[in-house]
Structures are given as C-alpha cells and as structure tokens.
Design an enzyme around this catalytic site. Sequence first.
Site, PDB file in Angstrom:
ATOM      1  N   SER A 144      45.955  -5.227  53.065  1.00  0.00           N
ATOM      2  CA  SER A 144      46.165  -3.789  52.937  1.00  0.00           C
ATOM      3  C   SER A 144      46.849  -3.528  51.605  1.00  0.00           C
ATOM      4  O   SER A 144      47.507  -4.416  51.048  1.00  0.00           O
ATOM      5  CB  SER A 144      47.045  -3.283  54.081  1.00  0.00           C
ATOM      6  OG  SER A 144      47.515  -1.972  53.841  1.00  0.00           O
ATOM      7  N   TYR A 157      54.815  -4.025  59.317  1.00  0.00           N
ATOM      8  CA  TYR A 157      53.414  -4.119  58.899  1.00  0.00           C
ATOM      9  C   TYR A 157      53.318  -4.511  57.428  1.00  0.00           C
ATOM     10  O   TYR A 157      52.534  -5.386  57.065  1.00  0.00           O
ATOM     11  CB  TYR A 157      52.716  -2.786  59.154  1.00  0.00           C
ATOM     12  CG  TYR A 157      51.262  -2.748  58.738  1.00  0.00           C
ATOM     13  CD1 TYR A 157      50.269  -3.282  59.557  1.00  0.00           C
ATOM     14  CD2 TYR A 157      50.878  -2.158  57.530  1.00  0.00           C
ATOM     15  CE1 TYR A 157      48.938  -3.237  59.184  1.00  0.00           C
ATOM     16  CE2 TYR A 157      49.546  -2.113  57.154  1.00  0.00           C
ATOM     17  CZ  TYR A 157      48.578  -2.652  57.983  1.00  0.00           C
ATOM     18  OH  TYR A 157      47.254  -2.608  57.605  1.00  0.00           O
TER      19      TYR A 157
END
Length: 291
Positions: A144, A157
């Site tokens: 990501s 995350y």
Amino acid sequence: MSSRTQQPIPGKVVAITGAARGIGKATARALIARGAKVAIGDVDIALATQTAQELGGGTIALLLDVTDRTSVDAFVEQTEEQLGPIDVFINNAGIMPTTWFLEEDEASIQRQFSINVMGPINGMRSVIPRMLERGRGHVINVASSAGKFPVPGIATYCGTKHAVVGITGAMRGELKDTPVDVSVVMPVIVRTELTDGVPDTRGVKALQPEDVADAIVEAIETRRYEVWCPKSTQAIYKTTAIMPMRLNDAIAKVTKGDRLMIDALGSPDRQKYLDRISTDTPAMLGSGKEE
C-alpha cells in the site's frame, strides 16, 4: 535477475491469495483475459468457487488461510498439481481496521500482522524455493502507499505495509543473482470493501480495483520492482521525502490526508466493515475479502 524484455503472459500459471473479490478478483480477470491460467486462494471457498465460475478460463478455486503455513503449502501444491508450475505468485490478502492506535485491541493488532505480514512471508517461503529449483518465477506483494506514507488512524496497518515493503526490498537483494523476481505494489485508496466509508482526499484520486490489476499486469510483463498506483505517487513521495516535516504537515492538513482515516470512523459504511472484521474468526480474516 530476469531481463527487462517484455514477458509474455499467455500460458503463465498465476496463483493469487484473497482473490474471491476486490483487487485479487480484478487481477485474476485481467490475467485470464490475457491467456493466463489462474488459481484463486481464499478461505471463503464458496465465494471463491463462485468467482472462479464467473471468470471462466479454467480458473480454479482453492481453500486458503494465509495465516497458516500448512494451508499455504497446500494451496501451492494443489495449484501446481492442477495447473502446472507456478510462474507468478501474488500475495494480495489483507485487512485494514481504522482506529486510534491507543484504543486498538490486541486481537486487531495481531490479526493485521498475521494476515498482512505473515501472509506474504508464508507465501514467499512456500513458493520461492520451487521457483529457484526450476529457474524461473515472480512474486508480487500487494502492499500500500501506506507502506511509504504514515497515515493517522491506521497506525498498525501502516506498520504492516511498511514491513511488506521492507521485506520485499530485502528479498530483491537476496534474489538479485537468481532468475526469480519480486515486486511490491503500492496503491493509494482503492474502492473495495477495505476502504468502505473512507472519503476521497484532495490531490489523489481513489482507484478502482481494475486500475491496480492493470498495474500488476504491467509489473508481470516488465518485471518492475516498485509498482506505484498511480505512478504519480512516486513523485509525490520523492518530493515529500526531502521537504521539512512542518511543510509536510501543512500539506497533509490542506489535503485532509491527516484526517482521512480518522474522519472515516463515524461513517456507517465504515462501521459495518469494522464490525464484520472484529467478529470474524482469524481464519476468515485471511480470506482477502477486503483487498
């Protein structure tokens, strides 16, 4: 390391984790359209089977829990038994709870590292030895942009995606004199279940799963290591890396990037997503339904 000449996709065997929906499904569809043979691995075997039937092209669906190395090994073995030696392995499964870090419970933290980090580790450790033995292969880890940019509201995350970026980079170094390649994919917000309730940010347009799928296809063809989605994100990263922190903070405030995930906490759609992943079992959370 393999040459940078265009790599043909027709006939390649591709295994994708968490591909029952979202980015994984879109990637499977794009690769099937180009003549690849695809295996979908997902703990939600019913949905994976439905997806495989929908996509056609001889796609197979196999049960997979990315947090369990035995399950990953079985997925690799069954894929090769049914389709042939794996040419490309895509670690895609992942989850993204949004919460204040100090309010996040231990189970959420552990689940994210089990799925987002151990999932790719299990995949690489299972498939790369096979690739090295036969002298070809490519592993793609879907990380990501949060693996490069810290984002308030998803601290854990971010940590897992930083780990994936770092591990992939180190593996690139270890494999540099071998015929096996690795790539790391770093998309911005992608409109899947993982980002339900998350608003758009100024200056960076949210992507569709098909956008990331196209970037992954290009990475397979070119063996590119860093895959930024969109490509302009790389320039943003390089620019912000040399700017004073105070200026970065000001830009984040103007673009609302500093509030993006935090503001999502009040969204009904976001809460629905959070409720589901908080009540699912650890195995169900490895299904890749989110990405």
